[in-house]
Design an enzyme around this catalytic site. Sequence first.
Site, PDB file in Angstrom:
ATOM      1  N   HIS A  25       0.820  -1.201   0.000  1.00 17.29           N
ATOM      2  CA  HIS A  25       0.000   0.000   0.000  1.00 17.29           C
ATOM      3  C   HIS A  25       0.857   1.255   0.000  1.00 17.29           C
ATOM      4  O   HIS A  25       0.517   2.249  -0.642  1.00 17.29           O
ATOM      5  CB  HIS A  25      -0.926   0.001   1.227  1.00 17.29           C
ATOM      6  N   ARG A  72      -8.025  -7.462 -11.376  1.00 18.62           N
ATOM      7  CA  ARG A  72      -7.973  -8.564 -10.414  1.00 18.62           C
ATOM      8  C   ARG A  72      -9.226  -8.523  -9.545  1.00 18.62           C
ATOM      9  O   ARG A  72      -9.501  -7.507  -8.906  1.00 18.62           O
ATOM     10  CB  ARG A  72      -6.726  -8.451  -9.548  1.00 18.62           C
ATOM     11  N   ASN A  79       5.002 -11.726 -15.791  1.00 14.51           N
ATOM     12  CA  ASN A  79       5.618 -11.926 -14.474  1.00 14.51           C
ATOM     13  C   ASN A  79       5.709 -13.403 -14.114  1.00 14.51           C
ATOM     14  O   ASN A  79       6.779 -13.932 -13.809  1.00 14.51           O
ATOM     15  CB  ASN A  79       4.816 -11.189 -13.397  1.00 14.51           C
ATOM     16  N   ASP A  80       4.560 -14.087 -14.142  1.00 13.71           N
ATOM     17  CA  ASP A  80       4.562 -15.502 -13.763  1.00 13.71           C
ATOM     18  C   ASP A  80       5.259 -16.365 -14.803  1.00 13.71           C
ATOM     19  O   ASP A  80       5.936 -17.335 -14.454  1.00 13.71           O
ATOM     20  CB  ASP A  80       3.130 -15.997 -13.546  1.00 13.71           C
ATOM     21  N   ARG A 120      10.430 -14.210  -7.851  1.00 15.13           N
ATOM     22  CA  ARG A 120      10.829 -12.809  -8.037  1.00 15.13           C
ATOM     23  C   ARG A 120      10.744 -11.989  -6.755  1.00 15.13           C
ATOM     24  O   ARG A 120      11.261 -10.878  -6.706  1.00 15.13           O
ATOM     25  CB  ARG A 120       9.971 -12.159  -9.128  1.00 15.13           C
ATOM     26  N   CYS A 144       0.563  -8.472 -20.350  1.00 12.57           N
ATOM     27  CA  CYS A 144       0.418  -7.694 -19.124  1.00 12.57           C
ATOM     28  C   CYS A 144       1.559  -8.044 -18.182  1.00 12.57           C
ATOM     29  O   CYS A 144       2.228  -9.056 -18.338  1.00 12.57           O
ATOM     30  CB  CYS A 144      -0.923  -7.969 -18.451  1.00 12.57           C
TER      31      CYS A 144
END
Length: 758
Positions: free
Chosen positions: A366, A473, A630-631, A641, A678
């Site tokens: 955050h 998400r 990313n994944d 990561r 993405c």
Amino acid sequence: MLDILHRVTREVNAAPGLREALRIIVDRVADTMSVDVCSVYLRDTKQGDFVLMHTRGLHQEAVGQVRLTTSEGLVGLVAEREEPINLENAPAHSRFLYFPETGEERYSSFLGVPVIHYRSVLGVLVVQQSDQRRFEENEVAFLVTLAAQLAGAIAHARASGGIDGFDSLGASSDAAAGRVLRGLPGAPGVAIGTAVVSYTQADLNAIPDRCPLDIDLELESFQAAVGQVKRELKELSERIADSVTPDEQMLFDVYLRILEGDSLVRETIERIRAGNWAPGALRQVILEHVKVFEDMEDPYLSERASDIRDLGRRILSRLRDEGEQVRQVPDHSVLVGHEVSASQLAEIPQENLVAVVSATGSRNSHVAILARALGIPAVMGVDDLRVRQLEGCKTVVDGYSGRFYVDPSTTIEQEYQRLLDDEAEFTQGLEAVKEKPSVSPDGRHISLYANTGLISDINLSIAAGCEGIGLHRTEFPFLIRDRFPGEEDQVRLYRQVLEQFSPRPVVLRTLDVGGDKSLPYFPIHEENPFLGWRGIRLTLDHPEIFLTQLRAMLRADVGLNNLQILLPMVSRLEEIGDVRELLARAKEELAEDGIEARTPPLGVMIEVPATIYQIDRYCDQADFLSLGSNDLTQYLLAVDRNNSRVANLYDELHPAVLAAVREVVWAARRHGKRLTVCGGMAGDPAGAILLMGLGVQGLSMSVSSLLRIKWVVRRVPVSRAAELVNRAIEMDSPEEVRRMLRRTLEEYELGGLIRAGK
């Protein structure tokens, strides 16, 4: 010997400074191994020499005076070979170098082990004895293990300026200047300022269990503390309102929702009634909730643990009547802490705050989200950060590369000041492209979409001029409740997102929890959660949950018709068919209720390597593809990561990753299927160039990257990008690729995008 090792390790970790840590190790080693000499040599980071820093057995006047290079003496040999050297007659060795001031001519046997931290030799730990003997294997193992412990202490001390007395012991006075710590980029930008250390109001872990004398009084005190924290959070939200968009205040609304929900407060009250005083009951509940979030695989969701801890500390502080004192902070403050929370950041007057640095967290924290909203740089997850020595230090924060300089040299400060001046000019240039089309110089349109997760992301994405949402998400509403959200709640949330972007497309990813992303009310414990029961695997196993979400999505789309549904963690072709059956069933059920919903496009996330080898079949069954860089990178390179120990091995520009992406692009083109990329690769200027060259026509990224990537698209011809891709895939390492792309960005006067980049 294991007990001794544990005891020494505890003492070293508790030592107030490096000098004391060295003394502890030298004394304990000498006593445990019954040796005549134990010495520690540390590397002078400026000159590269190894300096005798502490000894028991050699003459004390030699401390700080004896220096050796890696090509000199047995100490240099240990450092050069990066392995233990065990000799029974050291003076007879060809590399033995005699220093009269040490008095070591009396000692024959020698055992030296390197002190290594992340492949860097920081020093050498040596024991010597007058008797000629070869040290036994268990003695070598003991010393190697202690050296590993010492490595961490030295690294922390160097990072925080805690190598007390190093300058006076013969190192250059400039040796500590410009110390640089490395973390993870949290928010882009650079800043120069004075460190202001954040600290927690209370230590939850230290609270004991205790039987209450008056349960009603404990309940009253707890509820009063919760009420006070609610008021304070509302005040903090109002204080920061002028610095962020109204929706960005959602971060504080999340805090308030947690307190107003039926989980944390209710469970604490139950623990009090069960016989624990309010602080103890609060500790139990907070730590249980923290563990649930920390165990989650998704970086964004796991970061919510720090929010729960922050709330717990605030309530505990009010229970203890430890009201927060008004704190005076200097101009150009850099907020530094072990675990900086969004509320701590908000407490610093925004006109004084220039950056934030945290020892924990990632760009999904955050505080990082809030820093991006405020337009200040952030560096997260600084592994070697010792905050207690940093108060008042001059610092430089590089949010592009994740670097944090403590007491920077004049040269470094001047260079970053120049970058700051350039940055101000560069930001003005970015605003100029906001309303312009995302079209390359050779006429190729590249669609730019936003990745979102909170409603607070939506207005920022619209303001930045994106063409829709490439990935929303849907997990967060499931995580802030103490039960599965109902269909009506989900309809309301999805409708809000779809309406604000209509008629632009919105891709809603179906629920991606499971494995180590357990919901608080649906815990899952697995041996290997990264490869476990998660994403589409879990939702297909629970159609009662999945059908509710699918119905909510279809209902939210009625009259708007901009919904697209994306499936996460797909690894088997039949999973797509199973979802289509459930989607048809959801549509039929709605029709029975008089709701006519359309069947939206159904897409598949390409993030499991197995999908690449069946990519043509996936193109046959899916309406569109979304490549999760990313994944996919994480699985292809077998690198977590978020693990700082191997984070340097994670790079989306690895030639193997580029080759895999190329296979997906070619297949999508053959089958006429839309492909969007993405993740971090799409929001990285260097990565965006390669994706353009590969033929990707849609990029989805965090809102903070949108204008930067649009500038890249408008300056670099796709034909040139294609040439760079062909060269990159043939390279041996991602470092080579990045060097080439750095030169390219400079060539097109886009160096501002990577000012202090990787």
